[in-house]
Design a protein around this motif. Sequence first.
Motif, PDB file in Angstrom:
ATOM      1  N   GLU A  13       0.825  -1.208   0.000  1.00  0.00           N
ATOM      2  CA  GLU A  13       0.000   0.000   0.000  1.00  0.00           C
ATOM      3  C   GLU A  13       0.859   1.258   0.000  1.00  0.00           C
ATOM      4  N   GLU A  14       1.938   1.251   0.791  1.00  0.00           N
ATOM      5  CA  GLU A  14       2.816   2.421   0.868  1.00  0.00           C
ATOM      6  C   GLU A  14       3.469   2.707  -0.485  1.00  0.00           C
ATOM      7  N   ILE A  15       3.925   1.666  -1.174  1.00  0.00           N
ATOM      8  CA  ILE A  15       4.518   1.843  -2.500  1.00  0.00           C
ATOM      9  C   ILE A  15       3.515   2.513  -3.439  1.00  0.00           C
ATOM     10  N   CYS A  16       2.288   2.039  -3.426  1.00  0.00           N
ATOM     11  CA  CYS A  16       1.269   2.581  -4.317  1.00  0.00           C
ATOM     12  C   CYS A  16       0.884   4.007  -3.949  1.00  0.00           C
ATOM     13  N   GLU A  17       0.798   4.290  -2.668  1.00  0.00           N
ATOM     14  CA  GLU A  17       0.456   5.643  -2.215  1.00  0.00           C
ATOM     15  C   GLU A  17       1.547   6.639  -2.595  1.00  0.00           C
ATOM     16  N   VAL A  18       2.793   6.267  -2.370  1.00  0.00           N
ATOM     17  CA  VAL A  18       3.906   7.154  -2.710  1.00  0.00           C
ATOM     18  C   VAL A  18       3.991   7.337  -4.224  1.00  0.00           C
ATOM     19  N   GLY A  19       3.825   6.255  -4.978  1.00  0.00           N
ATOM     20  CA  GLY A  19       3.849   6.363  -6.431  1.00  0.00           C
ATOM     21  C   GLY A  19       2.779   7.309  -6.953  1.00  0.00           C
ATOM     22  N   ALA A  20       1.569   7.193  -6.407  1.00  0.00           N
ATOM     23  CA  ALA A  20       0.467   8.062  -6.832  1.00  0.00           C
ATOM     24  C   ALA A  20       0.751   9.511  -6.498  1.00  0.00           C
ATOM     25  N   SER A  21       1.321   9.755  -5.312  1.00  0.00           N
ATOM     26  CA  SER A  21       1.630  11.119  -4.896  1.00  0.00           C
ATOM     27  C   SER A  21       2.699  11.744  -5.778  1.00  0.00           C
ATOM     28  N   LEU A  22       3.762  10.997  -6.066  1.00  0.00           N
ATOM     29  CA  LEU A  22       4.826  11.522  -6.919  1.00  0.00           C
ATOM     30  C   LEU A  22       4.311  11.813  -8.329  1.00  0.00           C
ATOM     31  N   HIS A  23       3.487  10.912  -8.848  1.00  0.00           N
ATOM     32  CA  HIS A  23       2.944  11.089 -10.197  1.00  0.00           C
ATOM     33  C   HIS A  23       2.017  12.293 -10.253  1.00  0.00           C
ATOM     34  N   ALA A  24       1.168  12.451  -9.258  1.00  0.00           N
ATOM     35  CA  ALA A  24       0.202  13.549  -9.239  1.00  0.00           C
ATOM     36  C   ALA A  24       0.893  14.907  -9.184  1.00  0.00           C
ATOM     37  N   ARG A  25       2.076  14.947  -8.577  1.00  0.00           N
ATOM     38  CA  ARG A  25       2.792  16.218  -8.436  1.00  0.00           C
ATOM     39  C   ARG A  25       3.879  16.422  -9.489  1.00  0.00           C
ATOM     40  N   GLY A  26       3.897  15.553 -10.500  1.00  0.00           N
ATOM     41  CA  GLY A  26       4.781  15.771 -11.631  1.00  0.00           C
ATOM     42  C   GLY A  26       6.215  15.320 -11.461  1.00  0.00           C
ATOM     43  N   TYR A  27       6.492  14.509 -10.445  1.00  0.00           N
ATOM     44  CA  TYR A  27       7.856  14.005 -10.275  1.00  0.00           C
ATOM     45  C   TYR A  27       8.175  12.889 -11.258  1.00  0.00           C
ATOM     46  N   THR A  28       7.141  12.302 -11.824  1.00  0.00           N
ATOM     47  CA  THR A  28       7.321  11.284 -12.849  1.00  0.00           C
ATOM     48  C   THR A  28       6.120  11.330 -13.777  1.00  0.00           C
ATOM     49  N   THR A  29       6.314  10.926 -15.019  1.00  0.00           N
ATOM     50  CA  THR A  29       5.240  10.979 -16.003  1.00  0.00           C
ATOM     51  C   THR A  29       5.150   9.654 -16.759  1.00  0.00           C
ATOM     52  N   GLY A  30       3.997   9.428 -17.372  1.00  0.00           N
ATOM     53  CA  GLY A  30       3.821   8.219 -18.171  1.00  0.00           C
ATOM     54  C   GLY A  30       4.151   6.970 -17.387  1.00  0.00           C
ATOM     55  N   THR A  31       4.971   6.103 -17.978  1.00  0.00           N
ATOM     56  CA  THR A  31       5.364   4.866 -17.312  1.00  0.00           C
ATOM     57  C   THR A  31       6.821   4.910 -16.850  1.00  0.00           C
TER      58      THR A  31
END
Length: 216
Positions: A13-31
């Motif tokens: 769950e923590e991996i998924c939550e952190v991934g979603a947060s980073l993606h939502a704030r533009g730290y990573t894009t696409g795949t």
Amino acid sequence: MTTAPDDEARLREEICEVGASLHARGYTTGTAGNISARLADGWLITPTDACLGRLDPARLAKVNAGNEWISGDKPSKTLALHHGIYARNAQARCVLHTHSTHLVALTLAGVAAPDAVLPPITPYQVMKIGRVPLIPYARPGAATVAEQVAAIAGEVRGVLLERLGPVVWAESVTRASHALEELEETARLWLMLEKPPAPLTPTQVAELESAFGVRW
């Protein structure tokens, strides 16, 4: 020794939550990007070509202590990179890689120095991530990169892959994300200033190292 089911579930769950947060704030894009977390009997890692903003806890790849894929979707092509860091740094519980915009831009514009891509310009940069060396460009997933990073994984808390972005490791998934965010913010500050700022003095850096138990 195996990881308790509840502990593994929380880590997923923590991996998924952190991934979603980073993606939502533009730290990573696409795949782009990947996250792994150490278990007592191996580790979890995000699947290849997965979007960090849409991870499914049940589909994270699980790898055993022998670096063999045993469940979940096919693991990221950077599996050897993650494995090398865990093998050389017993304190690392998470490895996080993104293609963060300002850090990739820094490698294109030119880093401050190969052994420290940014000088120590803020206290939290020193405290959260420390000195970050540059790893010369090689294709994504290249074995040579994994070998170079593994060789210094016990000396630093992160590296910057030329044209590809940062790889950081820490005692937890959340702490790794905080280190990544601090490094990206420092790169943003560095690039937005017309005149490079003076770094903290050696005395100031030493004071931070002593007070917070960190190493530049």
